[in-house]
Design a protein around this motif. Sequence first.
Motif, short mmCIF file in Angstrom:
data_model
loop_
_atom_site.label_atom_id
_atom_site.label_comp_id
_atom_site.label_asym_id
_atom_site.label_seq_id
_atom_site.Cartn_x
_atom_site.Cartn_y
_atom_site.Cartn_z
N TYR A 268 3.00 1.62 -3.33
CA TYR A 268 2.11 2.28 -4.51
C TYR A 268 1.10 3.98 -4.06
O TYR A 268 1.15 4.24 -5.10
N VAL A 269 1.28 4.10 -3.03
CA VAL A 269 1.13 5.82 -2.97
C VAL A 269 2.11 6.08 -3.34
O VAL A 269 2.10 7.04 -3.66
N ASN B 102 -9.36 3.75 0.32
CA ASN B 102 -8.60 4.72 1.25
C ASN B 102 -9.25 6.22 1.08
O ASN B 102 -9.32 6.64 0.34
N LYS C 155 0.99 -0.98 -0.17
CA LYS C 155 -0.01 0.01 0.18
C LYS C 155 0.50 0.87 0.04
O LYS C 155 0.57 1.97 -0.42
N THR C 156 2.16 1.26 0.85
CA THR C 156 2.48 2.34 0.69
C THR C 156 3.70 2.42 -0.16
O THR C 156 3.60 4.06 -0.77
N SER D 135 -11.53 4.67 -4.00
CA SER D 135 -10.75 4.31 -3.56
C SER D 135 -11.05 4.00 -1.87
O SER D 135 -11.81 4.65 -1.63
N LEU E 149 0.24 13.72 -1.15
CA LEU E 149 0.98 12.07 -0.90
C LEU E 149 1.43 11.34 -0.09
O LEU E 149 1.19 10.28 0.59
N LEU F 65 -9.26 6.96 -8.79
CA LEU F 65 -8.69 6.62 -7.33
C LEU F 65 -10.03 7.78 -6.54
O LEU F 65 -10.32 7.24 -5.40
N LEU G 186 -6.83 8.67 0.56
CA LEU G 186 -6.52 8.97 -0.84
C LEU G 186 -7.54 8.77 -1.71
O LEU G 186 -7.23 10.38 -3.26
N LEU H 56 0.29 10.79 3.53
CA LEU H 56 -0.69 9.74 3.36
C LEU H 56 0.68 9.12 3.67
O LEU H 56 0.65 7.31 4.34
N ALA H 57 1.98 8.50 2.53
CA ALA H 57 2.77 7.32 2.75
C ALA H 57 3.38 7.44 3.86
O ALA H 57 3.26 6.03 4.47
#
Length: 249
Positions: free
Chosen positions: A7-8, A117, A4-5, A115, A52, A112, A120, A55-56
Amino acid sequence: MDAKTEYVLRIADACLIHGQRLAEWCGHAPVLEEDIALTNVALDHIGQARALLALAGELEGRGRGEDALAFLREEREYHNPTLLELPPGDFACTVLRAFLWASFMKVLCTALAASTNAQLAAIAAKSLKEVRYHQQHAGDWVVRLGDGSEESTRRMKEALTLLWPYTAECFVDDAIDAQAQASGLGPAWGSLKEAWMAELQPVFDEAGLVPLADTPFRSTGKRGVHSEHMGFLLAEMQSLPRAFPGAVW
């Protein structure tokens, strides 16, 4: 780093690195209005990258904020497509790359926005308003140059020849894409190619450009294996925070 990390981070790093490249035009664009426009687009990219990266950092859970992720990673820890780290080249190359990426971001952010999340999804919805303008602005220049003078047409076709092979990387899926799609975090990038081509075609038709045939070449920036240009870009981008650790405005 979990899927997940990463990808972001791929999206965040793409925005960050492209923003850095566009910022290099500040004071050098062919006309004052375009100088301001490119700088503003660069700032939009940096704003997207900030959201982003934050968020990561939350997903990673190691206490690294947006500044640490932006400036204090090593080259192999960045996951942007190689297309976006290539030197700016001439104005034709810059606006074509901006159009190619904005078109990709438009279809990516559209997906997205759904998403699982919520953070995101909100970032994507906000970014979508910006990338629509980026696409229109860059696309107007692609048409103006592609269907312009003999010189501008030549330069636009040369830019297409240089940049097109690097676009293939955006649509090579791996385990990161598969896990993101399975979890609902976001689409596998490879699933976006048809929609991306549909965004390009009207502008290419008007500009007199034809997408090039596919080749076996695949760049690998998304996997952290970059071109020879990335180290020089990072050296400049990271110079201040590395010279003055912990500095704040």
